[in-house]
Motif scaffolding. Structure first.
Motif, mmCIF file in Angstrom:
data_model
loop_
_atom_site.group_PDB
_atom_site.id
_atom_site.type_symbol
_atom_site.label_atom_id
_atom_site.label_comp_id
_atom_site.label_asym_id
_atom_site.label_seq_id
_atom_site.Cartn_x
_atom_site.Cartn_y
_atom_site.Cartn_z
ATOM 1 N N LYS A 68 0.837 -1.202 0.000
ATOM 2 C CA LYS A 68 0.000 0.000 0.000
ATOM 3 C C LYS A 68 0.875 1.257 0.000
ATOM 4 C CE LYS A 68 -3.624 2.277 2.759
ATOM 5 N NZ LYS A 68 -2.868 3.498 3.109
ATOM 6 N N ALA A 69 1.943 1.229 0.793
ATOM 7 C CA ALA A 69 2.837 2.385 0.852
ATOM 8 C C ALA A 69 3.498 2.622 -0.505
ATOM 9 C CB ALA A 69 3.897 2.174 1.925
ATOM 10 N N PHE A 70 3.847 1.540 -1.185
ATOM 11 C CA PHE A 70 4.473 1.692 -2.510
ATOM 12 C C PHE A 70 3.578 2.516 -3.420
ATOM 13 C CE2 PHE A 70 5.036 0.610 -6.922
ATOM 14 C CZ PHE A 70 6.408 0.603 -7.094
ATOM 15 N N TYR A 71 2.299 2.127 -3.492
ATOM 16 C CA TYR A 71 1.397 2.799 -4.427
ATOM 17 C C TYR A 71 0.959 4.182 -3.943
ATOM 18 C CZ TYR A 71 1.318 -1.389 -7.246
ATOM 19 O OH TYR A 71 1.693 -2.427 -8.066
ATOM 20 N N GLU A 72 1.297 4.526 -2.735
ATOM 21 C CA GLU A 72 1.089 5.901 -2.284
ATOM 22 C C GLU A 72 2.190 6.827 -2.811
ATOM 23 O OE1 GLU A 72 0.922 5.587 1.930
ATOM 24 O OE2 GLU A 72 -1.176 4.949 1.965
ATOM 25 N N HIS A 73 3.298 6.225 -3.221
ATOM 26 C CA HIS A 73 4.434 7.012 -3.711
ATOM 27 C C HIS A 73 4.631 6.905 -5.228
ATOM 28 C CE1 HIS A 73 6.115 8.140 0.227
ATOM 29 N NE2 HIS A 73 5.725 6.958 0.635
ATOM 30 N N PHE A 74 4.352 5.736 -5.781
ATOM 31 C CA PHE A 74 4.643 5.496 -7.195
ATOM 32 C C PHE A 74 3.472 4.821 -7.896
ATOM 33 C CE2 PHE A 74 8.686 5.218 -4.847
ATOM 34 C CZ PHE A 74 9.351 6.289 -5.427
ATOM 35 N N GLU A 75 3.356 5.088 -9.192
ATOM 36 C CA GLU A 75 2.264 4.492 -9.960
ATOM 37 C C GLU A 75 2.530 3.018 -10.245
ATOM 38 O OE1 GLU A 75 1.533 6.672 -13.498
ATOM 39 O OE2 GLU A 75 0.997 8.529 -12.456
ATOM 40 N N ASP A 76 3.787 2.703 -10.557
ATOM 41 C CA ASP A 76 4.111 1.332 -10.939
ATOM 42 C C ASP A 76 5.624 1.137 -10.854
ATOM 43 O OD1 ASP A 76 5.078 2.767 -13.141
ATOM 44 O OD2 ASP A 76 3.383 2.242 -14.410
ATOM 45 N N LYS A 77 6.080 -0.020 -11.302
ATOM 46 C CA LYS A 77 7.511 -0.329 -11.256
ATOM 47 C C LYS A 77 8.323 0.695 -12.045
ATOM 48 C CE LYS A 77 9.372 -3.495 -14.018
ATOM 49 N NZ LYS A 77 9.776 -4.807 -14.584
ATOM 50 N N GLN A 78 7.881 1.005 -13.239
ATOM 51 C CA GLN A 78 8.640 1.936 -14.075
ATOM 52 C C GLN A 78 8.816 3.280 -13.397
ATOM 53 O OE1 GLN A 78 6.724 3.944 -17.370
ATOM 54 N NE2 GLN A 78 8.419 3.386 -18.736
#
Length: 215
Positions: A68-78
């Motif tokens: 969840k924290a990842f997607y609060e900062h970035f849209e995706d892997k790229q």
């Protein structure tokens, strides 16, 4: 082959993340630490596994934060990988200088990448796989370095430099890049500064008609 971690990637990857459950850490600090860990974990993952094999879940695992924290900062892997490489390269301009002899012009950035093997692998070997934006960043950096070579030429031989097409400077930067990427791919990033003399000689060869044309 996994090389030693450079200064920019010296983080607590694999160590416990932020405290779970209620805590008194300011929200802004939590977000800052989460993003920092994600960016550095992305750099580590891409360097170890390559862009194609890098996954969001592996980045999250290494960073010690939630999905969840990842997607609060970035849209995706790229988005995350481009941020990681772009931010790690911000200090590179300090090492780009057209002053001094041509060998020194090459040695300065080569020493930077030798000290940062994860950055070296991510930028030189993996960035172009990160879509059009990754390729644009890669070629932008090469054009910047071609400009540094041109700056050196204009300082040392201004009359000759006035006769050189811009493409020749890009050719010199690109030819040297081939040698750099081969050494990094072989896991010999620490030897990069030793290429400075060869790269300088190659560049002089590319520019030699111009260098001799003014006598």
């Amino acid at each position: 082959m996994t090389e030693k971690v450079g200064r920019l990637a010296e983080v607590q990857l694999g160590k416990p993340g932020l405290p779970r459950g209620p805590h008194r850490l300011p929200a802004a600090k939590v977000r800052r630490v989460q993003r920092e860990r994600l960016v550095r974990a992305a750099l580590s993952t891409v360097s170890d596994l390559g862009y194609g094999s890098t996954t969001v879940r592996e980045i999250v695992r290494r960073a010690g934060v939630s999905l969840k924290a990842f997607y609060e900062h970035f849209e995706d892997k790229q988005d995350c990988v481009l941020a990681a490489i772009g931010e790690s390269m911000r200090v590179l301009p300090r090492h780009l200088d057209g002053a001094g002899d041509l060998e020194a012009v090459f040695r300065r950035p080569l020493e930077f990448f030798a000290a940062e093997p994860e950055v070296a692998r991510a930028f030189h070997l993996e960035l172009r796989a990160a879509g059009p934006e990754g390729r644009a960043l890669y070629f932008d950096v090469l054009r910047v370095f071609a400009g540094v070579i041109r700056e050196w030429h204009q300082q040392e031989r201004p009359e000759a430099a006035a006769k050189v097409a811009p493409e020749l400077y890009r050719a010199a930067a690109g030819g040297s890049e081939q040698l750099v990427t081969e050494l990094i791919d072989a896991g010999r990033t620490d030897e990069l500064p030793e290429l400075a003399g060869v790269c300088a000689a190659y560049t002089l060869g590319v520019l030699r008609p111009s260098l001799s044309s003014d006598g």
